[in-house]
Design a protein around this motif. Sequence first.
Motif, PDB file in Angstrom:
ATOM      1  N   GLY A  89       0.607  -1.468  -0.092  1.00  0.00           N
ATOM      2  CA  GLY A  89       0.107   0.256   0.346  1.00  0.00           C
ATOM      3  C   GLY A  89       0.768   1.005   0.020  1.00  0.00           C
ATOM      4  O   GLY A  89       2.408   1.415  -0.480  1.00  0.00           O
ATOM      5  N   ALA A  92      -0.919   5.173   4.496  1.00  0.00           N
ATOM      6  CA  ALA A  92      -2.250   5.671   4.789  1.00  0.00           C
ATOM      7  C   ALA A  92      -2.261   3.856   4.907  1.00  0.00           C
ATOM      8  O   ALA A  92      -2.894   3.419   5.963  1.00  0.00           O
ATOM      9  CB  ALA A  92      -2.929   6.548   4.076  1.00  0.00           C
ATOM     10  N   VAL A  93      -2.822   3.292   3.757  1.00  0.00           N
ATOM     11  CA  VAL A  93      -2.701   1.618   4.353  1.00  0.00           C
ATOM     12  C   VAL A  93      -1.997   1.687   5.109  1.00  0.00           C
ATOM     13  O   VAL A  93      -2.213   0.104   6.327  1.00  0.00           O
ATOM     14  CB  VAL A  93      -2.347   1.272   2.725  1.00  0.00           C
ATOM     15  N   ARG A  94      -0.843   1.596   5.275  1.00  0.00           N
ATOM     16  CA  ARG A  94       0.583   0.431   6.168  1.00  0.00           C
ATOM     17  C   ARG A  94      -0.476   1.046   7.579  1.00  0.00           C
ATOM     18  O   ARG A  94       0.476   0.459   9.025  1.00  0.00           O
ATOM     19  CB  ARG A  94       1.890   0.883   5.609  1.00  0.00           C
ATOM     20  N   ASN A  95      -0.517   2.359   7.846  1.00  0.00           N
ATOM     21  CA  ASN A  95      -0.767   2.797   9.148  1.00  0.00           C
ATOM     22  C   ASN A  95      -2.187   2.227   9.568  1.00  0.00           C
ATOM     23  O   ASN A  95      -2.475   2.211  10.614  1.00  0.00           O
ATOM     24  CB  ASN A  95      -0.756   3.818   8.886  1.00  0.00           C
ATOM     25  N   MET A  96      -2.763   1.254   8.785  1.00  0.00           N
ATOM     26  CA  MET A  96      -3.676   0.208   9.428  1.00  0.00           C
ATOM     27  C   MET A  96      -3.754  -0.645   8.993  1.00  0.00           C
ATOM     28  O   MET A  96      -4.068  -1.615   9.714  1.00  0.00           O
ATOM     29  CB  MET A  96      -4.767   1.123   8.082  1.00  0.00           C
TER      30      MET A  96
END
Lengths: 260, 158
Positions: A89, A92-96
């Motif tokens: 990702g 942002a995706v890696r934070n989720m």
Amino acid sequence: MLSVETYPTLAEASQAMTDRSRFLAGGTLVMRAVNYGDQGFDRIVRARQVDRDIRTESGGLRIGAGATMADVLASRDAALLHVVAARIGGPAVRNMATVGGNLFAPNPYGEFTTALLALDAQVVGVNGQTTPIESFLSGRAHHRGLIAAVTVPRVSEGDFRFLKATRIKPKGVAIMTIAATLTRGDTRLAFGNMGPTPLRAKSAERALNNATLDERGIAQALEVCTQDLQPADDPLASSWYRREVAPVHLKRLLLNGGRR
Amino acid sequence: MPKTPLTFTLNDGEVAVFVDPGASLIDVLRRGVGDLTPKQGCAQGTCGACTVLIDGKPHLSCLTLAETVEGRRIDTTAGLAGGPNLHPLQKAFMEGFSAQCGFCTSGMLMASKALLDRTPNPTRDEVIEAISGNLCRCTGYEPIVDAILSAAQQGGAR
Ligand code: FES
Ligand code: FES
């Protein structure tokens, strides 16, 4: 009508799971299904207590299932897996997106799980029971119960290779993912997006055991690398194309650390 | 299904709303609170137009279950300008013609704010990586990357 149930602990959340429930961790899979009106579930179950801990234990590395890709990137203990998490990702995706969620990610996702398969990881259930990742994946469609953590045996950094083939850079969806642990006599080679779940290319593994990593040494492995795989057609690539290019990418992984 | 009460901080203000079960954060922001700055392009995590900061880190508000932000801090583009004074990123985007249709702009601004808050002098590669989860169908990205770099030079971390 959808309902959301929040439990204090993972164990309690696990008790509450039914066929019509989905467990929400980072949300990247479940909320997407919600947004697209997935009628396969009507309860979202979550837990307040989330295990995001990443630590080295006697046998290797333990990663809490709630650890995000950003957590992996921030962990020195998980340095081996940075190349993998960094390719998932955007920021942002890696934070989720979580490690536990990735175990259930359908194609074309699941790069982290492909790496875990090559690393011979164990999947730890809420009840403490451990399952080798290969058996976990083969029964994934019918899996019940929640995941607490994964454990990864110690592997020397030079033996681990990872490649994600995409059409666009720096972020793109994988045409295929390849991960390998090239321990002498015990090669493990896993392909993602080349079957219903990440799969091992066992014929190629045998051909690579004790082989020298040069053009001649790997020729046989390239020849047989798709034998144990079942690539499908999708909008990114046809099954035929995937079979054609798999040896090309595998060669790059083996001889060039994945670089072109 | 009963609604769930939810409180969080939005750009320095406190918000208290009732949310439907399963509602996404972007739904609550746009319909519940009336902050129309986050845009919903795909609702599946691909485009990044809905990017907001949760406790300072970029998240996709379309894939965030609203109730998970209880007590947390959300930053959206609505909070970037200080009164009539645009944020250095907004100014650089305006001066660099970095918005055409503008649909991606809000997400681009939040993704790049997250970068500059942590890395005030990023390299071009770091900028590209920071907005790698944000699609723009108009500009070809170069004007956006240039604007972020120029905002950084003007002390864009604010
Ligand atoms: S609307 Fe959230 S990523 Fe596209
Ligand atoms: S300005 Fe139109 S999508 Fe970026």
